[in-house]
Design a protein around this motif. Structure first.
Motif, short mmCIF file in Angstrom:
data_model
loop_
_atom_site.label_atom_id
_atom_site.label_comp_id
_atom_site.label_asym_id
_atom_site.label_seq_id
_atom_site.Cartn_x
_atom_site.Cartn_y
_atom_site.Cartn_z
N ARG A 312 16.65 -51.41 6.81
CA ARG A 312 17.60 -50.31 7.06
C ARG A 312 17.42 -49.73 8.46
N ASN A 325 26.00 -55.17 0.74
CA ASN A 325 25.19 -53.96 0.65
C ASN A 325 24.95 -53.60 -0.81
N LEU A 328 22.18 -49.45 0.08
CA LEU A 328 22.49 -48.15 0.69
C LEU A 328 23.52 -47.39 -0.13
N ASP A 330 26.60 -44.57 -0.49
CA ASP A 330 27.80 -44.34 0.30
C ASP A 330 27.56 -43.33 1.42
N GLU A 332 24.83 -42.78 3.01
CA GLU A 332 24.03 -43.38 4.09
C GLU A 332 24.92 -44.21 5.01
N VAL A 333 25.81 -44.98 4.42
CA VAL A 333 26.75 -45.79 5.22
C VAL A 333 27.63 -44.88 6.06
N VAL A 338 22.86 -49.03 8.28
CA VAL A 338 23.25 -50.39 7.90
C VAL A 338 22.00 -51.17 7.51
N SER A 343 24.13 -57.38 8.93
CA SER A 343 24.98 -56.78 9.95
C SER A 343 25.25 -57.75 11.10
#
Length: 358
Positions: A312, A325, A328, A330, A332-333, A338, A343
């Motif tokens: 992370r 994902n 994580l 929501d 955090e995003v 990420v 990514s």
């Protein structure tokens, strides 16, 4: 935060024929480093046949026990889990990263909450830590556990769960759902599915009495239970899920079309442990994590499947596309966090920071 520490294995206990509980001896100078919250996990690293192998396993002990213990269930074709179940002995040394993960909620001794947990197989591991910690920390709260397995012989921590049920009579309800072993009550037979969960909510569990639900197990089971809970009226924000890497499906990335090779390059800066390092990579050939490792950086990672959140980081500049994902939340995003293993750069410049945690 990316540092591994050598810890000695103090105990290896066979819980079932294909699962062991491994306890580590934490020296006094590392007690604070390895302090943990219920539901967190450890990333373990060792060398097997010359290969650097890393895997994440959930802590299964209560916070109050201050005993660093994880469960390792043998997975089909699992390099680390097979080696550990066959060869790991007390006295061995493993490289261990400090605890991580957010599969928990804050506890308060004054709370009077009713928690619900659905677990399958080794998904009981973090649930056990959460249940033991919660029942001690919140003396007025209760827990209901629905635990799915193939048969009695595959139930991990069966004796420990029985002892907990006896210790917290009136505050802990526990039922087993068996897929290959017939039980007297039909509701307790089969697999934990969306429909099975709905049956529990109709006949055995009052959803209006539930404050928080925890779900841990295979992906299909988790999503099915989550849908059933939400359909019955439990808000999504009161549902916490934890997927194990071994349960995550493999997804193949579909490359995007690129107008020119020159426009396909990205300059990436990685901030980690207070230092910054830069490298250039193609936008769509490999993840930020793989490109960083290829550039010689000691990047933090474990599962590489978008499950464990060990990798992370926060995007400070530029934009990335995250393929998968499972780790994580929501929020955090939304804040820019990420998983570097999933990514892929979209812009010509990307800056990510592994040192930011909130």
């Amino acid at each position: 935060m990316s540092k591994f520490y050598p810890l000695t294995v103090s105990k290896v206990k066979h819980e079932t024929r294909d699962a062991i509980a491994v306890t580590f001896d934490v020296p006094p100078e590392l007690k604070d480093t390895f302090a943990y919250r219920q539901g967190q996990y450890l990333t373990l690293r060792t060398t097997i046949d010359g290969e650097d192998v890393r895997r994440s396993y959930s802590i299964c002990s209560a916070v109050q026990e201050a005993q660093l213990r994880v469960a390792i269930k043998r997975c089909s074709g699992g390099l680390f889990s097979g080696w550990a179940n066959d060869s790991l002995q007390p006295g061995a040394t493993l490289e261990v990263m400090p605890p991580s993960g957010n599969f928990n909620v804050p506890l308060d001794a004054a709370s009077r909450r009713h928690y619900l947990a659905f677990a399958a197989g080794s998904g009981i591991t973090p649930i056990l830590s959460i249940v033991k910690t919660t029942l001690q920390a919140e003396p007025h709260s209760r827990f209901t556990i629905v635990y799915g397995n193939r048969a009695s012989s595959s139930v991990i921590f069966r004796d420990e769960l029985t002892d907990l049920k006896d210790q917290y009579m009136g505050r802990l309800r526990l039922v087993y759902v068996m897929s290959r072993e017939q039980q007297d009550i039909e509701l307790f037979n089969g697999r934990i599915t969306e429909d099975k969960c709905s049956q529990f909510l109709r006949h055995w569990i009052d959803i209006k009495d539930i404050d928080v639900a925890f779900i841990c197990g295979p992906e299909d089971m988790m999503h099915g239970v989550s849908r059933a809970l939400q359909a019955a009226g439990l808000p999504k924000e009161q549902i916490r899920i934890e997927l194990f890497a071994a349960s995550a499906p493999t997804r193949e990335r579909k490359p995007r079309s690129v107008e020119s090779a020159a426009r396909n390059l990205t300059e990436v800066t990685v901030i980690m442990d207070g230092n910054a390092a830069s490298f250039t990579m193609d936008k769509d050939k490999e993840s930020l994590l793989d490109a960083g490792l290829r550039a010689g950086l000691d990047m933090r990672y474990s599962c590489k499947g978008g499950v464990c959140s060990t990798c992370r980081c926060k995007v400070l500049d530029g934009e990335v596309e995250m393929d998968v994902n499972y780790a994580l939340e929501d929020y955090e995003v939304a804040r820019g966090f990420v998983l570097s293993c999933q990514s892929f750069p979209v812009t010509d410049k990307v800056v990510v920071d592994f040192d930011i945690h909130e």
